[in-house]
Design a protein around this motif. Structure first.
Motif, PDB file in Angstrom:
ATOM      1  N   ARG A  18       0.835  -1.205   0.000  1.00 24.51           N
ATOM      2  CA  ARG A  18       0.000   0.000   0.000  1.00 24.51           C
ATOM      3  C   ARG A  18       0.870   1.255   0.000  1.00 24.51           C
ATOM      4  NH1 ARG A  18      -4.615  -1.864   4.400  1.00 24.51           N
ATOM      5  NH2 ARG A  18      -5.249  -3.724   3.252  1.00 24.51           N
ATOM      6  N   GLU A  19       1.979   1.224   0.725  1.00 21.22           N
ATOM      7  CA  GLU A  19       2.885   2.369   0.743  1.00 21.22           C
ATOM      8  C   GLU A  19       3.491   2.600  -0.641  1.00 21.22           C
ATOM      9  OE1 GLU A  19       5.696   1.570   3.844  1.00 21.22           O
ATOM     10  OE2 GLU A  19       4.247   1.945   5.445  1.00 21.22           O
ATOM     11  N   ILE A  20       3.786   1.503  -1.347  1.00 22.20           N
ATOM     12  CA  ILE A  20       4.356   1.611  -2.688  1.00 22.20           C
ATOM     13  C   ILE A  20       3.316   2.143  -3.661  1.00 22.20           C
ATOM     14  CG2 ILE A  20       5.221   0.268  -4.645  1.00 22.20           C
ATOM     15  CD1 ILE A  20       6.590  -1.584  -2.555  1.00 22.20           C
ATOM     16  N   ARG A  21       2.111   1.568  -3.625  1.00 19.85           N
ATOM     17  CA  ARG A  21       1.078   1.970  -4.587  1.00 19.85           C
ATOM     18  C   ARG A  21       0.581   3.388  -4.332  1.00 19.85           C
ATOM     19  NH1 ARG A  21      -0.617  -3.669  -4.049  1.00 19.85           N
ATOM     20  NH2 ARG A  21      -0.276  -4.705  -6.052  1.00 19.85           N
ATOM     21  N   GLY A  23       2.454   5.811  -3.552  1.00 21.30           N
ATOM     22  CA  GLY A  23       3.497   6.750  -3.928  1.00 21.30           C
ATOM     23  C   GLY A  23       4.374   7.187  -2.776  1.00 21.30           C
ATOM     24  N   ARG A  24       4.058   6.714  -1.576  1.00 22.69           N
ATOM     25  CA  ARG A  24       4.878   7.063  -0.408  1.00 22.69           C
ATOM     26  C   ARG A  24       6.314   6.584  -0.606  1.00 22.69           C
ATOM     27  NH1 ARG A  24       3.522   5.227   5.843  1.00 22.69           N
ATOM     28  NH2 ARG A  24       5.515   5.838   6.749  1.00 22.69           N
ATOM     29  N   VAL A  25       6.453   5.415  -1.237  1.00 15.78           N
ATOM     30  CA  VAL A  25       7.767   4.922  -1.662  1.00 15.78           C
ATOM     31  C   VAL A  25       7.722   4.871  -3.179  1.00 15.78           C
ATOM     32  CG1 VAL A  25       9.489   3.109  -1.429  1.00 15.78           C
ATOM     33  CG2 VAL A  25       7.846   3.489   0.415  1.00 15.78           C
ATOM     34  N   GLY A  26       8.531   5.685  -3.848  1.00 13.18           N
ATOM     35  CA  GLY A  26       8.400   5.874  -5.278  1.00 13.18           C
ATOM     36  C   GLY A  26       9.173   4.882  -6.130  1.00 13.18           C
ATOM     37  N   HIS A  27       8.863   4.921  -7.419  1.00 13.01           N
ATOM     38  CA  HIS A  27       9.541   4.069  -8.397  1.00 13.01           C
ATOM     39  C   HIS A  27      11.052   4.300  -8.341  1.00 13.01           C
ATOM     40  CE1 HIS A  27      10.385   1.922 -12.060  1.00 13.01           C
ATOM     41  NE2 HIS A  27      10.889   3.002 -12.628  1.00 13.01           N
ATOM     42  N   GLY A  28      11.820   3.219  -8.192  1.00  8.18           N
ATOM     43  CA  GLY A  28      13.275   3.306  -8.135  1.00  8.18           C
ATOM     44  C   GLY A  28      13.834   3.500  -6.741  1.00  8.18           C
ATOM     45  N   ASP A  29      12.980   3.831  -5.773  1.00  9.30           N
ATOM     46  CA  ASP A  29      13.449   4.020  -4.393  1.00  9.30           C
ATOM     47  C   ASP A  29      13.871   2.692  -3.779  1.00  9.30           C
ATOM     48  OD1 ASP A  29      12.904   6.669  -4.615  1.00  9.30           O
ATOM     49  OD2 ASP A  29      11.103   6.655  -3.355  1.00  9.30           O
ATOM     50  N   GLN A  30      14.796   2.752  -2.851  1.00 12.71           N
ATOM     51  CA  GLN A  30      15.245   1.559  -2.148  1.00 12.71           C
ATOM     52  C   GLN A  30      14.454   1.391  -0.853  1.00 12.71           C
ATOM     53  OE1 GLN A  30      19.427   1.424  -1.311  1.00 12.71           O
ATOM     54  NE2 GLN A  30      19.370  -0.658  -0.509  1.00 12.71           N
ATOM     55  N   LEU A  31      13.981   0.175  -0.612  1.00 12.18           N
ATOM     56  CA  LEU A  31      13.289  -0.112   0.641  1.00 12.18           C
ATOM     57  C   LEU A  31      14.305  -0.179   1.780  1.00 12.18           C
ATOM     58  CD1 LEU A  31      10.741  -2.938  -0.304  1.00 12.18           C
ATOM     59  CD2 LEU A  31      10.309  -0.499  -0.078  1.00 12.18           C
ATOM     60  N   PRO A  32      13.849   0.032   3.020  1.00 12.38           N
ATOM     61  CA  PRO A  32      14.750  -0.175   4.154  1.00 12.38           C
ATOM     62  C   PRO A  32      15.277  -1.604   4.153  1.00 12.38           C
ATOM     63  CG  PRO A  32      12.749   0.965   4.832  1.00 12.38           C
ATOM     64  CD  PRO A  32      12.520   0.509   3.429  1.00 12.38           C
ATOM     65  N   GLY A  33      16.421  -1.833   4.781  1.00 14.89           N
ATOM     66  CA  GLY A  33      17.018  -3.159   4.821  1.00 14.89           C
ATOM     67  C   GLY A  33      16.232  -4.130   5.687  1.00 14.89           C
ATOM     68  N   GLU A  34      16.595  -5.398   5.615  1.00 17.38           N
ATOM     69  CA  GLU A  34      15.883  -6.438   6.354  1.00 17.38           C
ATOM     70  C   GLU A  34      15.910  -6.190   7.861  1.00 17.38           C
ATOM     71  OE1 GLU A  34      17.511 -10.197   5.337  1.00 17.38           O
ATOM     72  OE2 GLU A  34      16.785 -10.173   3.269  1.00 17.38           O
ATOM     73  N   ILE A  35      17.047  -5.763   8.385  1.00 17.97           N
ATOM     74  CA  ILE A  35      17.160  -5.529   9.833  1.00 17.97           C
ATOM     75  C   ILE A  35      16.222  -4.409  10.263  1.00 17.97           C
ATOM     76  CG2 ILE A  35      18.693  -4.761  11.679  1.00 17.97           C
ATOM     77  CD1 ILE A  35      20.982  -6.149  10.236  1.00 17.97           C
ATOM     78  N   GLU A  36      16.216  -3.309   9.479  1.00 21.25           N
ATOM     79  CA  GLU A  36      15.348  -2.175   9.809  1.00 21.25           C
ATOM     80  C   GLU A  36      13.877  -2.558   9.730  1.00 21.25           C
ATOM     81  OE1 GLU A  36      14.604   2.454   8.357  1.00 21.25           O
ATOM     82  OE2 GLU A  36      16.394   1.347   7.696  1.00 21.25           O
ATOM     83  N   LEU A  37      13.498  -3.327   8.687  1.00 21.59           N
ATOM     84  CA  LEU A  37      12.106  -3.758   8.557  1.00 21.59           C
ATOM     85  C   LEU A  37      11.720  -4.721   9.671  1.00 21.59           C
ATOM     86  CD1 LEU A  37      11.860  -4.299   4.684  1.00 21.59           C
ATOM     87  CD2 LEU A  37      10.722  -2.516   6.025  1.00 21.59           C
ATOM     88  N   ALA A  38      12.650  -5.597  10.048  1.00 23.34           N
ATOM     89  CA  ALA A  38      12.376  -6.535  11.145  1.00 23.34           C
ATOM     90  C   ALA A  38      12.106  -5.779  12.441  1.00 23.34           C
ATOM     91  CB  ALA A  38      13.553  -7.492  11.318  1.00 23.34           C
ATOM     92  N   LYS A  39      12.869  -4.710  12.694  1.00 22.15           N
ATOM     93  CA  LYS A  39      12.646  -3.896  13.901  1.00 22.15           C
ATOM     94  C   LYS A  39      11.318  -3.156  13.814  1.00 22.15           C
ATOM     95  CE  LYS A  39      17.508  -3.045  15.061  1.00 22.15           C
ATOM     96  NZ  LYS A  39      18.577  -2.010  15.184  1.00 22.15           N
ATOM     97  N   ARG A  40      11.020  -2.624  12.631  1.00 19.25           N
ATOM     98  CA  ARG A  40       9.776  -1.866  12.458  1.00 19.25           C
ATOM     99  C   ARG A  40       8.553  -2.722  12.760  1.00 19.25           C
ATOM    100  NH1 ARG A  40       7.294   0.505   6.714  1.00 19.25           N
ATOM    101  NH2 ARG A  40       5.198   0.943   7.556  1.00 19.25           N
ATOM    102  N   PHE A  41       8.544  -3.959  12.243  1.00 19.76           N
ATOM    103  CA  PHE A  41       7.375  -4.813  12.392  1.00 19.76           C
ATOM    104  C   PHE A  41       7.498  -5.817  13.543  1.00 19.76           C
ATOM    105  CE2 PHE A  41       7.252  -3.563   7.846  1.00 19.76           C
ATOM    106  CZ  PHE A  41       5.985  -2.985   7.817  1.00 19.76           C
ATOM    107  N   ALA A  42       8.620  -5.785  14.251  1.00 17.99           N
ATOM    108  CA  ALA A  42       8.852  -6.681  15.393  1.00 17.99           C
ATOM    109  C   ALA A  42       8.712  -8.150  14.991  1.00 17.99           C
ATOM    110  CB  ALA A  42       7.886  -6.345  16.538  1.00 17.99           C
ATOM    111  N   VAL A  43       9.413  -8.506  13.915  1.00 18.89           N
ATOM    112  CA  VAL A  43       9.397  -9.883  13.423  1.00 18.89           C
ATOM    113  C   VAL A  43      10.829 -10.309  13.101  1.00 18.89           C
ATOM    114  CG1 VAL A  43       7.067  -9.705  12.453  1.00 18.89           C
ATOM    115  CG2 VAL A  43       9.050  -9.123  11.029  1.00 18.89           C
ATOM    116  N   SER A  44      10.988 -11.562  12.738  1.00 25.70           N
ATOM    117  CA  SER A  44      12.309 -12.064  12.377  1.00 25.70           C
ATOM    118  C   SER A  44      12.669 -11.644  10.945  1.00 25.70           C
ATOM    119  CB  SER A  44      12.331 -13.589  12.464  1.00 25.70           C
ATOM    120  OG  SER A  44      11.531 -14.154  11.438  1.00 25.70           O
ATOM    121  N   ARG A  45      13.954 -11.736  10.620  1.00 22.90           N
ATOM    122  CA  ARG A  45      14.394 -11.416   9.264  1.00 22.90           C
ATOM    123  C   ARG A  45      13.831 -12.419   8.252  1.00 22.90           C
ATOM    124  NH1 ARG A  45      20.749 -10.127   9.134  1.00 22.90           N
ATOM    125  NH2 ARG A  45      20.195  -9.710   6.936  1.00 22.90           N
ATOM    126  N   ASN A  46      13.611 -13.658   8.686  1.00 20.08           N
ATOM    127  CA  ASN A  46      13.015 -14.649   7.784  1.00 20.08           C
ATOM    128  C   ASN A  46      11.607 -14.238   7.380  1.00 20.08           C
ATOM    129  OD1 ASN A  46      15.204 -16.365   7.624  1.00 20.08           O
ATOM    130  ND2 ASN A  46      14.551 -17.650   9.332  1.00 20.08           N
TER     131      ASN A  46
END
Length: 239
Positions: A18-21, A23-46
């Protein structure tokens, strides 16, 4: 326990999509890394990797080994039929859609699977034909028969478009899933397409939802592989 893990990565994939569609995260932008996303959502890297795999499968991102995940989505509508028409027109191939069936049909089992109280659906079957030439696809759609959509069989589609009809009724396509395989035409399909029985066509099924997770449409299509192709984006892989 496995199902719970599935729900986590699906939820994360849905949020990021939803963030991508949006436009909050635009075409060509890099997503946060796995570690950062894992912390954001409080889940494992897997779990994060599984969510990113869903986004990759849906064509929203590509992952480059050693570099990260980048957004592929460029703001084009989810509705592939608009893309098909434009792509064919760019090749000098003009097509038209002929309505074969427009009817109200009950399907309680399917309604239960997509979370609808009403068992009724509007079924639209259309044949795509090259102007002055051959038929190249059969498209069978079902949309919920709720509110003003219930009257579609009697009043017809808005501007001949399912997407416009859904939008007018407040159903804006936001996200979904699509699968593709090849299979031979049966006798009825071969007759409609004027091809020999057993001719191989691309068979796709796409299920679309609104941003608030309301079922909007399921479309099953048979596509002539000489006029339609599947395009995949992928990053480097380790071997």
């Amino acid at each position: 326990m496995i199902r719970g893990a599935d729900l986590k990565h699906e939820r994360i994939a849905s949020i990021l999509a939803r963030e991508i569609r949006s436009g909050r995260v635009g075409h060509g932008d890099q997503l946060p890394g796995e570690i950062e996303l894992a912390k954001r959502f409080a889940v494992s890297r897997n779990t994060v990797r599984s969510a990113l795999a869903v986004l990759t499968e849906d064509g929203l991102i590509t992952t480059r080994t050693g570099k990260g995940s980048f957004v592929l989505f460029d703001g084009r509508p989810l509705d592939d039929r608009l893309g098909w028409t434009q792509a064919l027109a760019q090749q000098g191939v003009e097509t038209e859609l002929r309505v074969l069936r427009l009817a109200l049909v009950p399907d309680a089992a399917f309604a239960d699977r997509v979370g609808l109280e009403s068992p009724d659906f509007v079924v639209i079957e259309r044949l795509r034909v090259i102007v002055g030439g051959a038929a190249i696809s059969i498209e069978r759609s079902r949309i919920p028969a709720v509110g003003e959509l219930r009257d579609v069989p009697s009043r017809g589609l808005v501007d001949g478009s399912i997407t416009a009809t859904l939008s007018q009724a407040g159903f804006h396509l936001d996200h979904g899933r699509q699968r593709l395989r090849g299979r031979p035409l049966d006798a009825e399909e071969a007759s409609l397409l004027d091809r020999p029985v057993g001719t191989w066509f691309l068979s796709t099924r796409r299920t679309s939802w609104t941003a608030d997770d309301r079922f909007a449409e399921q479309i099953d299509s048979l596509l002539d592989p000489q006029h339609f192709e599947l395009s995949l984006n992928y990053g480097g892989t380790e071997r």
